[in-house]
Design an enzyme around this catalytic site. Structure first.
Site, mmCIF file in Angstrom:
data_model
loop_
_atom_site.group_PDB
_atom_site.id
_atom_site.type_symbol
_atom_site.label_atom_id
_atom_site.label_comp_id
_atom_site.label_asym_id
_atom_site.label_seq_id
_atom_site.Cartn_x
_atom_site.Cartn_y
_atom_site.Cartn_z
ATOM 1 C CG ASN A 27 14.525 91.537 130.517
ATOM 2 O OD1 ASN A 27 15.551 91.441 131.165
ATOM 3 N ND2 ASN A 27 13.310 91.366 131.023
ATOM 4 N NE ARG A 58 12.934 105.447 133.421
ATOM 5 C CZ ARG A 58 14.177 105.037 133.528
ATOM 6 N NH1 ARG A 58 15.049 105.701 134.229
ATOM 7 N NH2 ARG A 58 14.577 103.917 132.929
ATOM 8 C CG ASP A 226 0.993 87.034 125.983
ATOM 9 O OD1 ASP A 226 1.152 88.196 125.560
ATOM 10 O OD2 ASP A 226 1.834 86.130 125.828
ATOM 11 C CE LYS A 230 3.204 85.735 122.748
ATOM 12 N NZ LYS A 230 3.793 84.787 123.681
ATOM 13 N N GLY A 348 12.416 84.844 125.480
ATOM 14 C CA GLY A 348 13.825 84.901 125.890
ATOM 15 C C GLY A 348 14.483 86.077 125.205
HETATM 16 N N1 LIG Z 1 11.084 89.153 126.771
HETATM 17 C C1 LIG Z 1 10.729 88.322 125.778
HETATM 18 O O1 LIG Z 1 11.056 87.137 125.760
HETATM 19 C C2 LIG Z 1 9.915 88.868 124.636
HETATM 20 C C3 LIG Z 1 9.588 88.040 123.551
HETATM 21 C C4 LIG Z 1 8.867 88.577 122.467
HETATM 22 C C5 LIG Z 1 8.450 89.902 122.525
HETATM 23 N N2 LIG Z 1 8.755 90.650 123.613
HETATM 24 C C6 LIG Z 1 8.277 92.033 123.661
HETATM 25 O O2 LIG Z 1 9.385 92.921 123.678
HETATM 26 C C7 LIG Z 1 9.008 94.119 124.366
HETATM 27 C C8 LIG Z 1 10.046 94.436 125.420
HETATM 28 O O3 LIG Z 1 10.126 93.376 126.337
HETATM 29 P P1 LIG Z 1 11.170 93.464 127.566
HETATM 30 O O4 LIG Z 1 11.117 92.144 128.217
HETATM 31 O O5 LIG Z 1 12.467 94.015 127.103
HETATM 32 O O6 LIG Z 1 10.432 94.569 128.478
HETATM 33 P P2 LIG Z 1 11.037 95.409 129.698
HETATM 34 O O7 LIG Z 1 12.259 94.761 130.230
HETATM 35 O O8 LIG Z 1 9.905 95.704 130.603
HETATM 36 O O9 LIG Z 1 11.515 96.809 129.013
HETATM 37 C C9 LIG Z 1 10.605 97.698 128.446
HETATM 38 C C10 LIG Z 1 11.313 98.975 128.027
HETATM 39 O O10 LIG Z 1 10.354 99.790 127.337
HETATM 40 C C11 LIG Z 1 10.450 101.125 127.846
HETATM 41 N N3 LIG Z 1 9.178 101.835 127.675
HETATM 42 C C12 LIG Z 1 7.975 101.550 128.238
HETATM 43 N N4 LIG Z 1 7.050 102.446 127.831
HETATM 44 C C13 LIG Z 1 7.693 103.316 127.007
HETATM 45 C C14 LIG Z 1 7.290 104.465 126.289
HETATM 46 N N5 LIG Z 1 6.027 104.902 126.313
HETATM 47 N N6 LIG Z 1 8.229 105.118 125.555
HETATM 48 C C15 LIG Z 1 9.508 104.712 125.515
HETATM 49 N N7 LIG Z 1 9.953 103.610 126.181
HETATM 50 C C16 LIG Z 1 9.052 102.929 126.920
HETATM 51 C C17 LIG Z 1 10.798 100.945 129.307
HETATM 52 O O11 LIG Z 1 11.315 102.173 129.776
HETATM 53 P P3 LIG Z 1 11.816 102.400 131.290
HETATM 54 O O12 LIG Z 1 13.138 101.679 131.349
HETATM 55 O O13 LIG Z 1 11.937 103.865 131.388
HETATM 56 O O14 LIG Z 1 10.763 101.795 132.158
HETATM 57 C C18 LIG Z 1 11.840 99.815 129.201
HETATM 58 O O15 LIG Z 1 13.108 100.335 128.873
HETATM 59 C C19 LIG Z 1 7.603 93.870 124.920
HETATM 60 O O16 LIG Z 1 6.638 94.398 124.057
HETATM 61 C C20 LIG Z 1 7.504 92.346 124.932
HETATM 62 O O17 LIG Z 1 6.175 91.866 124.850
HETATM 63 C C21 LIG Z 1 9.486 90.185 124.646
#
Ligand SMILES: NC(=O)c1ccc[n+]([C@@H]2O[C@H](COP(=O)([O-])OP(=O)(O)OC[C@H]3O[C@@H](n4cnc5c(N)ncnc54)[C@H](OP(=O)(O)O)[C@@H]3O)[C@@H](O)[C@H]2O)c1
Length: 371
Positions: A27, A58, A226, A230, A348
């Site tokens: 995302n 991957r 969580d 934080k 977000g």
């Molecule tokens: N969403 C929010 O609002 C928000 C806000 C603040 C912080 N964050 C943080 O931002 C981060 C990403 O959030 P997201 O919502 O984008 O998560 P997401 O949609 O689940 O995407 C996670 C990505 O990380 C990759 N990944 C997982 N393990 C990995 C590894 N060992 N090596 C390389 N790549 C790896 C996954 O790969 P695959 O595609 O191969 O599975 C995927 O592309 C998280 O730590 C989250 O807590 C998110």
């Protein structure tokens, strides 16, 4: 007066190049890439910002000059990679370079020492790195300092809200932080702002799930873990050597309901509904509202860190929260009578990707200043 050859204001070599390697294409990662070209254009003429790698768990695209617009599609067609390949690539890439961690993985965060040894600055959206056990966290900080490298992690708590930057600026200006408190979960903020006793609490949980505000299993939100993590992020920003276990946690979920399948929990949801109803009635009769709050209080050399349900009066800053919003209330020597309050969306993909670009802009500025 003698004539001199005109020299262009900026020669190709008169400004630095910064290579950016992005880990995670979910995302937030995809949104970060979408905003990348705008950042490149904004810095053009002062810094040559290059996308030099994109990978997920991957696949990897490792090339010193990638097109941020097309790389998500190209990545999908790319072959699988080995970690050793990535590390060798990072070691060989000319500095300055920054690894942007947009994964949720602790395993990946544990590789930070390797990335730092390869000369990478770090930018993290992933909370796992900044909340590793103190010994590991401090080893990363020491390695960064020895190499004159930076680590920015403003989006790990409050997404785009610049709470860490504000705390850092106050501390570096000579202020003494006394207390940091607030609501750090958008999901629990939504639930407690919406819950009005008109129907059981668990039905509000179902509404939040249907709106996509909760984790796949909403008990992960109700556990408060969580929020606990934080709060640890902020404790680390204040250079307090706390561990996760030092933060007292009272979950919203009554004991025992966190175990088993969701369907099992649903059969026993009346326990959650009854406890929330009792809290709600008590708060209402005292003219208060419920909030799930985190707080870090520093007093005479001691630190009290806790995460729990609280009832607050209407004049309390936490009462003025809109559903889904996060709030940070900072009390310090300078903000004693009236606290400094930061409020806004705490999650977000747009605000988080924007916050990562804000971290990148701060790093870019530091690199340009040192050039
Ligand atoms: N969403 C929010 O609002 C928000 C806000 C603040 C912080 N964050 C943080 O931002 C981060 C990403 O959030 P997201 O919502 O984008 O998560 P997401 O949609 O689940 O995407 C996670 C990505 O990380 C990759 N990944 C997982 N393990 C990995 C590894 N060992 N090596 C390389 N790549 C790896 C996954 O790969 P695959 O595609 O191969 O599975 C995927 O592309 C998280 O730590 C989250 O807590 C998110």
């Amino acid at each position: 007066m003698t004539a001199t050859l005109a020299t262009p204001l900026f020669e190709a070599e008169s400004y630095p190049r910064l290579s950016v390697i992005v880990a995670g294409t979910g995302n937030v990662g995809i949104e970060f890439l979408r905003l990348f070209r705008r950042q490149q254009q904004r810095l053009a003429g002062q810094l040559d910002l290059q996308l030099a790698g994109v990978f997920n768990s991957r696949k990897a695209l490792l090339n010193s000059s990638l097109d941020s617009d097309t790389c998500p599609n190209v990545l999908a067609q790319s072959p699988e990679y080995e970690l050793a390949e990535l590390i060798t690539y990072l070691q060989q890439l000319p500095a300055p370079k920054v690894l942007v961690d947009i994964t949720p993985s602790q395993e990946f965060a544990r590789l930070y020492p390797v990335f730092v040894a390869a000369g990478c600055h770090l930018i993290s959206a992933n909370k796992q790195g900044v909340t590793l056990p103190v010994s590991e966290y401090q080893a990363i900080q020491t390695a960064l300092q020895q190499r004159d490298l930076h680590w920015y992690s403003n989006t790990t708590c409050g997404a785009g809200i610049p709470v860490q930057r504000v705390l850092q600026e106050l501390r570096e200006s000579g202020d003494q932080i006394r207390r940091v408190s607030g609501v750090f979960s958008g999901t629990l903020s939504w639930l407690l702002c919406r819950y009005d006793g008109s129907k059981p609490f668990s039905e509000f949980v179902l509404d939040a799930k249907a709106l996509g505000y909760t984790e796949p299993d909403p008990r992960d939100d109700l556990s408060g873990k969580d929020v606990q993590r934080k709060l640890l992020v902020l404790a680390r920003e204040l250079q307090l050597p706390l561990e996760l276990a030092d933060i007292a946690l009272t979950p919203l979920l009554p004991a025992g309901l966190e175990q088993g399948e969701w369907s099992e929990f649903w059969q026993h949801r009346v326990q959650l509904d009854q406890s929330m109803d009792a809290y709600f009635q008590a708060a209402q009769s005292a003219n208060k509202v419920l909030r799930y709050a985190a707080s870090l209080t520093l007093k005479e050399g001691t630190v009290i860190a806790e995460v729990k349900l609280v009832a607050v009066l209407p004049q309390d800053p936490l009462a003025a929260l809109a559903p889904c919003e996060n709030m940070f209330v900072i009390e310090s020597d300078w903000y004693k009578d009236s606290p400094l309050v930061l409020k806004g969306p705490g999650a977000g993909r747009e605000v988080t990707a924007g916050g990562l670009h804000a971290d990148l802009a701060v790093l870019a500025k530091a690199i340009m200043a040192a050039f």
